[in-house]
Structure formats: structure tokens, C-alpha cells
Design a protein around this motif. Structure first.
Motif, mmCIF file in Angstrom:
data_model
loop_
_atom_site.group_PDB
_atom_site.id
_atom_site.type_symbol
_atom_site.label_atom_id
_atom_site.label_comp_id
_atom_site.label_asym_id
_atom_site.label_seq_id
_atom_site.Cartn_x
_atom_site.Cartn_y
_atom_site.Cartn_z
ATOM 1 N N HIS A 45 -5.029 -11.228 6.062
ATOM 2 C CA HIS A 45 -4.631 -12.121 5.116
ATOM 3 C C HIS A 45 -4.452 -13.754 5.369
ATOM 4 O O HIS A 45 -4.243 -13.813 6.513
ATOM 5 C CB HIS A 45 -3.399 -11.417 4.171
ATOM 6 N N ILE A 46 -4.340 -14.493 4.497
ATOM 7 C CA ILE A 46 -3.928 -15.826 4.614
ATOM 8 C C ILE A 46 -2.504 -15.788 5.119
ATOM 9 O O ILE A 46 -1.562 -15.197 4.439
ATOM 10 C CB ILE A 46 -4.228 -16.766 3.265
ATOM 11 N N PRO A 47 -2.222 -16.705 6.186
ATOM 12 C CA PRO A 47 -0.874 -16.919 6.403
ATOM 13 C C PRO A 47 0.164 -17.065 5.455
ATOM 14 O O PRO A 47 -0.384 -17.913 4.687
ATOM 15 C CB PRO A 47 -0.675 -17.614 7.486
ATOM 16 N N ARG A 48 1.290 -16.549 5.120
ATOM 17 C CA ARG A 48 2.360 -16.813 4.123
ATOM 18 C C ARG A 48 1.867 -16.221 2.751
ATOM 19 O O ARG A 48 2.781 -16.337 1.713
ATOM 20 C CB ARG A 48 2.484 -18.434 3.680
ATOM 21 N N ALA A 49 0.776 -15.690 2.526
ATOM 22 C CA ALA A 49 0.323 -15.154 1.555
ATOM 23 C C ALA A 49 1.016 -13.810 1.107
ATOM 24 O O ALA A 49 1.714 -13.021 1.965
ATOM 25 C CB ALA A 49 -1.118 -14.495 1.545
ATOM 26 N N ILE A 50 1.553 -13.211 -0.264
ATOM 27 C CA ILE A 50 2.279 -12.379 -0.823
ATOM 28 C C ILE A 50 1.108 -11.536 -1.198
ATOM 29 O O ILE A 50 0.253 -11.825 -2.215
ATOM 30 C CB ILE A 50 3.165 -12.967 -1.827
ATOM 31 N N ASN A 51 1.411 -10.321 -0.896
ATOM 32 C CA ASN A 51 0.589 -9.227 -1.351
ATOM 33 C C ASN A 51 0.887 -8.799 -2.691
ATOM 34 O O ASN A 51 2.185 -8.300 -2.894
ATOM 35 C CB ASN A 51 0.487 -8.015 -0.211
ATOM 36 N N LEU A 52 0.018 -8.806 -3.701
ATOM 37 C CA LEU A 52 0.384 -8.288 -5.077
ATOM 38 C C LEU A 52 -0.947 -7.797 -5.556
ATOM 39 O O LEU A 52 -1.716 -8.516 -6.298
ATOM 40 C CB LEU A 52 0.984 -9.397 -5.954
ATOM 41 N N PRO A 53 -0.952 -6.487 -5.135
ATOM 42 C CA PRO A 53 -2.514 -5.768 -5.732
ATOM 43 C C PRO A 53 -2.716 -6.252 -7.348
ATOM 44 O O PRO A 53 -1.553 -5.792 -8.173
ATOM 45 C CB PRO A 53 -2.061 -4.419 -5.377
ATOM 46 N N LEU A 54 -3.938 -6.433 -7.543
ATOM 47 C CA LEU A 54 -4.249 -6.782 -8.835
ATOM 48 C C LEU A 54 -3.631 -5.736 -10.137
ATOM 49 O O LEU A 54 -3.102 -6.069 -10.994
ATOM 50 C CB LEU A 54 -5.738 -6.653 -9.058
ATOM 51 N N GLU A 55 -3.690 -4.611 -9.784
ATOM 52 C CA GLU A 55 -3.133 -3.372 -10.683
ATOM 53 C C GLU A 55 -1.635 -3.406 -10.884
ATOM 54 O O GLU A 55 -1.167 -2.965 -11.781
ATOM 55 C CB GLU A 55 -3.545 -2.254 -10.352
ATOM 56 N N GLN A 56 -1.096 -4.240 -9.926
ATOM 57 C CA GLN A 56 0.499 -4.109 -10.054
ATOM 58 C C GLN A 56 0.885 -5.557 -10.614
ATOM 59 O O GLN A 56 2.053 -5.500 -10.967
ATOM 60 C CB GLN A 56 1.107 -4.011 -8.555
ATOM 61 N N ILE A 57 0.256 -6.511 -10.820
ATOM 62 C CA ILE A 57 0.278 -7.961 -11.515
ATOM 63 C C ILE A 57 1.334 -7.693 -12.623
ATOM 64 O O ILE A 57 2.454 -8.216 -12.824
ATOM 65 C CB ILE A 57 -0.709 -8.881 -11.730
ATOM 66 N N PRO A 58 0.686 -6.892 -13.787
ATOM 67 C CA PRO A 58 1.559 -6.747 -15.221
ATOM 68 C C PRO A 58 3.049 -6.301 -14.950
ATOM 69 O O PRO A 58 4.002 -6.809 -15.540
ATOM 70 C CB PRO A 58 0.788 -5.739 -15.769
ATOM 71 N N ASP A 59 3.296 -5.529 -13.981
ATOM 72 C CA ASP A 59 4.422 -4.842 -13.835
ATOM 73 C C ASP A 59 5.571 -5.533 -12.807
ATOM 74 O O ASP A 59 6.540 -5.200 -12.797
ATOM 75 C CB ASP A 59 4.217 -3.355 -13.654
ATOM 76 N N HIS A 60 4.729 -6.233 -11.798
ATOM 77 C CA HIS A 60 5.708 -6.758 -10.657
ATOM 78 C C HIS A 60 5.661 -8.167 -10.316
ATOM 79 O O HIS A 60 6.311 -8.415 -9.454
ATOM 80 C CB HIS A 60 5.105 -5.703 -9.476
ATOM 81 N N ALA A 61 4.922 -8.792 -10.936
ATOM 82 C CA ALA A 61 4.598 -10.239 -10.573
ATOM 83 C C ALA A 61 6.027 -10.933 -10.686
ATOM 84 O O ALA A 61 6.083 -11.870 -9.972
ATOM 85 C CB ALA A 61 3.624 -10.755 -11.451
ATOM 86 N N ARG A 62 6.964 -10.626 -11.649
ATOM 87 C CA ARG A 62 8.145 -11.412 -11.974
ATOM 88 C C ARG A 62 9.267 -11.010 -10.926
ATOM 89 O O ARG A 62 9.797 -11.941 -10.512
ATOM 90 C CB ARG A 62 8.634 -11.014 -13.363
ATOM 91 N N GLU A 63 8.869 -9.845 -10.495
ATOM 92 C CA GLU A 63 9.851 -9.631 -9.273
ATOM 93 C C GLU A 63 9.312 -9.920 -7.738
ATOM 94 O O GLU A 63 10.253 -10.460 -7.118
ATOM 95 C CB GLU A 63 10.340 -8.146 -9.125
#
Length: 80
Positions: A45-63
Motif C-alpha cells: 500500500h501507499i505509505p500513510r494510506a488508511i485501509n477502508l475496503p469499499l464495502e465498509q465505506i458506508p458503515d465505517h468511513a466516519r469512524e
């Protein structure tokens, strides 16, 4: 109840080049998000990148995302 995140309209979202990401790797005002599954993120992954799998975006992006008003670069492939 989970908070919902609404995707920006394609006309609202800009594009960022590889060169721009490289230039801003140490810029705290840019959040880099890898939307691939965790196994792919762990592999590379790109350095400093945050992993947020596509299917998790609606439920977890804000946290997970530190600031939804910041510049956010989203990618779904290895950084080459």
C-alpha cells in the motif's frame, strides 16, 4: 445505527495524479485511502494510506477517516 456517508457526485470529485500523491505523501492535509480488501493492503500500500475496503465505506468511513472535509485521495490498485 451506523452513520451513513454519501459519495460526492462525480462532478464534485476531482482526480489526483500519481505525481501529486508522491509530492503530498508527507502532507497531513491529504488523507490517502486504500479501498482494496485488507489482505491486499497488507501485501502492499501507499505509505500513510488508511485501509477502508469499499464495502465498509458506508458503515465505517466516519469512524475511520480523520476529517471528511480534508482532501481525500482514494485508490484501488497497487502504487507503481
Amino acid at each position: 445505527m451506523a452513520s451513513q456517508v454519501t459519495a460526492a457526485n462525480s462532478s464534485d470529485a476531482g482526480e489526483i495524479s500519481r505525481d501529486e500523491i508522491v509530492r503530498r505523501l508527507h502532507d497531513a492535509s491529504l488523507t490517502i485511502v486504500d479501498v482494496l480488501p485488507q489482505a491486499s493492503y497488507v501485501e502492499a500500500h501507499i505509505p500513510r494510506a488508511i485501509n477502508l475496503p469499499l464495502e465498509q465505506i458506508p458503515d465505517h468511513a466516519r469512524e475511520i477517516l480523520p476529517d471528511l472535509n480534508a482532501d481525500i485521495a482514494v485508490y484501488c490498485g497497487k502504487f507503481t
